[in-house]
Design a protein around this motif. Structure first.
Motif, PDB file in Angstrom:
ATOM      1  N   PHE A  13      42.089 -16.181 -16.895  1.00  0.00           N
ATOM      2  CA  PHE A  13      42.499 -15.998 -18.325  1.00  0.00           C
ATOM      3  C   PHE A  13      43.482 -14.791 -18.642  1.00  0.00           C
ATOM      4  N   VAL A  14      42.738 -13.610 -17.749  1.00  0.00           N
ATOM      5  CA  VAL A  14      43.727 -12.354 -17.739  1.00  0.00           C
ATOM      6  C   VAL A  14      44.866 -12.465 -17.226  1.00  0.00           C
ATOM      7  N   LEU A  15      45.080 -13.096 -16.099  1.00  0.00           N
ATOM      8  CA  LEU A  15      46.426 -13.585 -15.565  1.00  0.00           C
ATOM      9  C   LEU A  15      47.547 -14.312 -16.443  1.00  0.00           C
ATOM     10  N   GLY A  16      46.702 -15.254 -17.360  1.00  0.00           N
ATOM     11  CA  GLY A  16      47.509 -15.748 -18.063  1.00  0.00           C
ATOM     12  C   GLY A  16      48.110 -15.035 -19.492  1.00  0.00           C
ATOM     13  N   LEU A  17      47.102 -14.081 -19.719  1.00  0.00           N
ATOM     14  CA  LEU A  17      47.411 -13.136 -20.877  1.00  0.00           C
ATOM     15  C   LEU A  17      48.972 -12.084 -20.275  1.00  0.00           C
ATOM     16  N   MET A  18      48.685 -11.558 -18.902  1.00  0.00           N
ATOM     17  CA  MET A  18      49.602 -10.958 -18.194  1.00  0.00           C
ATOM     18  C   MET A  18      50.905 -11.497 -18.336  1.00  0.00           C
ATOM     19  N   VAL A  19      51.023 -12.662 -18.180  1.00  0.00           N
ATOM     20  CA  VAL A  19      52.395 -13.415 -18.001  1.00  0.00           C
ATOM     21  C   VAL A  19      52.787 -13.923 -19.631  1.00  0.00           C
ATOM     22  N   GLU A  20      51.825 -14.114 -20.373  1.00  0.00           N
ATOM     23  CA  GLU A  20      52.488 -14.563 -21.799  1.00  0.00           C
ATOM     24  C   GLU A  20      52.844 -13.399 -22.515  1.00  0.00           C
ATOM     25  N   LEU A  21      52.105 -12.332 -22.285  1.00  0.00           N
ATOM     26  CA  LEU A  21      52.469 -11.029 -23.317  1.00  0.00           C
ATOM     27  C   LEU A  21      53.326 -10.026 -22.434  1.00  0.00           C
ATOM     28  N   GLU A  22      54.055 -10.219 -21.294  1.00  0.00           N
ATOM     29  CA  GLU A  22      54.507  -9.346 -20.402  1.00  0.00           C
ATOM     30  C   GLU A  22      55.492  -8.532 -21.186  1.00  0.00           C
ATOM     31  N   GLU A  23      56.107  -9.099 -22.108  1.00  0.00           N
ATOM     32  CA  GLU A  23      57.541  -8.611 -22.815  1.00  0.00           C
ATOM     33  C   GLU A  23      57.039  -7.551 -24.030  1.00  0.00           C
ATOM     34  N   ARG A  24      55.855  -7.799 -24.302  1.00  0.00           N
ATOM     35  CA  ARG A  24      55.245  -6.680 -25.361  1.00  0.00           C
ATOM     36  C   ARG A  24      54.281  -5.720 -24.951  1.00  0.00           C
ATOM     37  N   TYR A  25      53.732  -6.153 -23.834  1.00  0.00           N
ATOM     38  CA  TYR A  25      52.262  -5.489 -23.333  1.00  0.00           C
ATOM     39  C   TYR A  25      52.470  -5.132 -21.943  1.00  0.00           C
ATOM     40  N   VAL A  26      51.945  -3.982 -21.407  1.00  0.00           N
ATOM     41  CA  VAL A  26      51.583  -3.788 -19.870  1.00  0.00           C
ATOM     42  C   VAL A  26      50.128  -4.060 -19.823  1.00  0.00           C
ATOM     43  N   LEU A  27      49.792  -5.086 -19.308  1.00  0.00           N
ATOM     44  CA  LEU A  27      48.246  -5.366 -19.094  1.00  0.00           C
ATOM     45  C   LEU A  27      47.702  -4.751 -17.806  1.00  0.00           C
ATOM     46  N   THR A  28      46.723  -4.330 -17.911  1.00  0.00           N
ATOM     47  CA  THR A  28      45.869  -3.679 -16.750  1.00  0.00           C
ATOM     48  C   THR A  28      44.457  -4.220 -16.811  1.00  0.00           C
ATOM     49  N   SER A  29      43.822  -4.176 -15.836  1.00  0.00           N
ATOM     50  CA  SER A  29      42.325  -4.596 -15.912  1.00  0.00           C
ATOM     51  C   SER A  29      41.765  -3.808 -14.710  1.00  0.00           C
ATOM     52  N   ASN A  30      40.278  -3.767 -14.951  1.00  0.00           N
ATOM     53  CA  ASN A  30      39.461  -3.154 -14.018  1.00  0.00           C
ATOM     54  C   ASN A  30      39.802  -1.904 -13.727  1.00  0.00           C
ATOM     55  N   ARG A  31      40.505  -0.868 -14.519  1.00  0.00           N
ATOM     56  CA  ARG A  31      41.036   0.478 -14.062  1.00  0.00           C
ATOM     57  C   ARG A  31      40.074   1.395 -14.679  1.00  0.00           C
ATOM     58  N   GLU A  32      40.152   2.650 -14.360  1.00  0.00           N
ATOM     59  CA  GLU A  32      39.371   3.793 -14.710  1.00  0.00           C
ATOM     60  C   GLU A  32      39.984   4.360 -15.769  1.00  0.00           C
ATOM     61  N   SER A  33      38.955   4.499 -16.918  1.00  0.00           N
ATOM     62  CA  SER A  33      39.350   5.128 -18.109  1.00  0.00           C
ATOM     63  C   SER A  33      38.258   6.128 -18.738  1.00  0.00           C
ATOM     64  N   GLY A  34      38.314   7.014 -19.110  1.00  0.00           N
ATOM     65  CA  GLY A  34      37.065   7.670 -19.740  1.00  0.00           C
ATOM     66  C   GLY A  34      36.042   7.889 -18.438  1.00  0.00           C
ATOM     67  N   PHE A  35      34.858   7.455 -18.698  1.00  0.00           N
ATOM     68  CA  PHE A  35      33.796   7.391 -17.870  1.00  0.00           C
ATOM     69  C   PHE A  35      33.386   6.126 -17.170  1.00  0.00           C
ATOM     70  N   GLY A  36      34.349   5.265 -17.243  1.00  0.00           N
ATOM     71  CA  GLY A  36      33.906   4.067 -16.568  1.00  0.00           C
ATOM     72  C   GLY A  36      35.125   3.028 -16.385  1.00  0.00           C
ATOM     73  N   ARG A  37      34.947   1.784 -16.075  1.00  0.00           N
ATOM     74  CA  ARG A  37      36.314   0.944 -15.729  1.00  0.00           C
ATOM     75  C   ARG A  37      36.196  -0.110 -17.014  1.00  0.00           C
ATOM     76  N   TYR A  38      37.407  -0.226 -17.599  1.00  0.00           N
ATOM     77  CA  TYR A  38      37.219  -1.253 -18.584  1.00  0.00           C
ATOM     78  C   TYR A  38      37.504  -2.775 -18.120  1.00  0.00           C
ATOM     79  N   ASP A  39      37.215  -3.724 -18.763  1.00  0.00           N
ATOM     80  CA  ASP A  39      38.022  -4.878 -18.047  1.00  0.00           C
ATOM     81  C   ASP A  39      39.401  -5.277 -18.381  1.00  0.00           C
ATOM     82  N   VAL A  40      39.775  -5.279 -19.609  1.00  0.00           N
ATOM     83  CA  VAL A  40      41.141  -5.382 -20.026  1.00  0.00           C
ATOM     84  C   VAL A  40      41.807  -4.595 -20.863  1.00  0.00           C
TER      85      VAL A  40
END
Length: 564
Positions: A461-488
């Motif tokens: 589902f995340v890959l689908g979002l990445m493709v559909e919204l690539e013109e409006r958003y930069v999508l990342t997943s499972n990356r470090e931010s703050g004190f943990g790793r967010y999903d999307v």
């Protein structure tokens, strides 16, 4: 005068007689002959000139083309006096498995045997006179699409014997696309049966064949030695990472740019490079796929020609049903990043459904990935490959593939995307539940007793979002931010759009009585781990950051929000 580009020609004689556009690769004959390897297996992606090269080798060596200097005059191989005398001087057996794409072992076996029967029909002049004794003539006539396994396994060896006696020379055997039926066997579930049959045929033809002078086999993959090559210790394997023959399959940048000059397209060199360059064979990093270049020269329009030439169903299936790790790595690739993995160029098909390094090996062999760099770890003896998507054309192919995953459920999926962009949580819940209900098992192998894994659906589902919204958003997943790793995380490209953070959780029935409790736990994790920190550091105000918790219970989904 500009030459004509003929699309789809794989017959060397036709290309030469029609004076079609052709980039001279005949020097391969000299390099291969002087290597003195008895049996050579060459693997390259589809549409990279394997069939044309095999056909050219046949026309050069075969006694059927003796005296056909007109096919080679003006080409590089004809500059060598030694090779002029070799032209048309050997009996050649040519066969191709390219069209063997049957759905059962029985049909595949029959088609292979029929191809061999056709070879016998072509050489039925051997039945004349006393070259063969009566028993051999009977065996010759008994070769058929329904012959016994023992007869099939010995058939090419026997034909080699007969031809070598007739012409007084050992034979050259050329087998094109040897692995096409094996890929079909893996997909349709008759792999083991075909391997047993093929192993016996290959052993008799290429290993215990005293009538063999040389042989070439071509394919896309190097099937593991344990599968079909277990008895072939005389096999020289040339894969995409080998230095040998690195510039004989595909076009080099110099060849492409010369062609663009010839066709009056000099100003298009950088556009063509961005779309079609990137294939790496051995130490050559400037290889272009011939099919796309020929089509571009003909149509003078940039498009995904190579990626659309045949079905990518197996590639799509492997990624779609892949586990969390495979999909996360693929997300990186789609973002233009590289991944570092160990690969084994011997493809073990029964590992493709679960072993990620086997999948990356398969994609590398198929031309979908390129080697950026390699690193040898001396203490362990492991060789690591850094891989990336090959070029723009391949990326576009994967984008189309991902969109096709959702095509059957297009209305509900698109409605969910619209609801997400509008921040309409009620509509998001309605459409997300429909999508999940319809597609949950589509992203799973279905081999576990426990059923589908939510993570497999979520990452697809995340890959689908990445493709559909690539013109409006930069999508990342499972990356470090703050004190943990967010999903999307969806970071807006335009300041007028809100940023979006999503956390996905499967209900823990021991601690969470209702799905709403799971939603609150997901939202609480976003806050506790301060997942919004990286967005805030980029100047996005907290009031423009939407936060959503997705709770899963089987195929049921509940979405909640805590954004201001």
């Amino acid at each position: 005068m500009t030459r004509t580009v003929g699309i789809g020609y794989q017959d060397f004689e036709k290309i030469r007689m029609k004076n079609n556009f052709y980039i001279d690769k005949t020097e391969f004959v000299q390099k291969w002959w002087e290597s003195n390897d008895e049996v050579t297996l060459i693997t390259r992606p589809r549409r990279f000139g394997k069939t044309l090269t095999i056909n050219m080798v046949e026309k050069f060596f075969s006694v059927e083309y003796s005296g056909r200097s007109d096919l080679f005059e003006g080409l590089s191989i004809w500059n060598h006096e030694k090779y002029r005398s070799l032209q048309g001087s050997y009996p050649v057996i040519l066969l191709s498995f390219a069209d063997i794409k049957e759905i059962s072992f029985a049909q595949t076996r029959k088609k292979i045997c029929q191809i061999i029967k056709n070879l016998y029909n072509k050489h039925d002049f051997l039945l004349e006179g006393d070259l063969l004794n009566e028993s051999e003539k009977e065996d010759f006539r008994n070769v058929s699409a329904d012959m016994e396994d023992y007869a099939a396994s010995l058939s090419l060896k026997s034909l080699s014997d007969y031809l070598s006696r007739y012409f007084g020379k050992r034979v050259i055997i050329l087998l094109d696309e040897y692995d096409t039926p094996m890929q079909e066997a893996y997909v349709d579930g008759y792999w083991t049966e075909l391997v047993d049959f093929t192993r016996n045929l290959f052993n008799a033809t290429f290993k215990s064949n005293p009538y063999l002078e040389r042989a070439i086999m071509t394919g896309i993959t190097r099937v593991s030695k344990e599968s079909v090559f277990s008895d072939l210790n005389n096999l020289e394997v040339v894969t995409t990472t080998s230095e040998k023959y690195s510039d004989f399959f595909g076009f080099t940048e110099e060849e492409v740019f010369c062609a663009l000059d010839e066709f009056g397209l000099s100003e298009k060199k950088q556009d063509v490079k961005s779309w079609y360059d990137g294939f790496t064979f051995g130490n050559r990093t400037d290889i272009y796929n011939p099919w796309s270049i020929l089509n571009y020269l003909d149509k003078k329009r940039l498009a995904a020609y190579w990626a659309n030439t045949s079905s990518n169903n197996l590639v799509g299936k492997l990624i779609r049903e892949g586990n969390k790790s495979i999909k996360q790595d693929f997300e990186q690739l789609m973002q233009g990043e590289a991944i570092t993995v160990m690969i084994d160029e011997q493809i073990v098909y029964n590992q493709l459904s679960g072993k990620k390094n086997a999948i990356w090996s398969f994609l590398l062999a198929g031309g979908y990935l390129k080697v950026v760099e390699t690193e040898f770890e001396e203490c362990t003896g492991h060789l690591y490959y850094t891989l990336a998507l090959t070029n723009k054309e391949v990326r576009i192919m994967f984008e189309h593939m991902i969109r096709d995953w959702f095509a059957e459920y297009d209305d509900d999926y698109n409605d969910f995307i619209r609801a997400l962009l509008l921040g309409d949580v009620k509509a998001m819940n309605i459409y997300m539940n429909r999508v999940a209900l319809e597609m949950f098992s589509y992203f799973d192998t279905g081999k576990r007793a426990s059923g589908a894994e939510p993570e497999r659906f979520y990452h697809g589902f995340v890959l689908g979002l990445m493709v559909e919204l690539e013109e409006r958003y930069v999508l990342t997943s499972n990356r470090e931010s703050g004190f943990g790793r967010y999903d999307v995380m969806l970071e807006p490209r335009n300041k007028s759009d809100d940023a979006i953070i999503m956390e996905f959780k499967v209900q823990d029935v021991e601690d969470e009585k209702n799905l709403s409790d799971t939603v609150q736990e997901a939202l609480g994790q976003i806050e506790r781990q301060r997942y919004d920190e990286s967005l805030i550091s980029k100047g996005i105000p907290e009031t423009r950051i939407r936060k959503y918790g997705f709770a899963f219970q089987g195929k049921k989904v509940l979405i909640g929000t805590s954004h201001p």
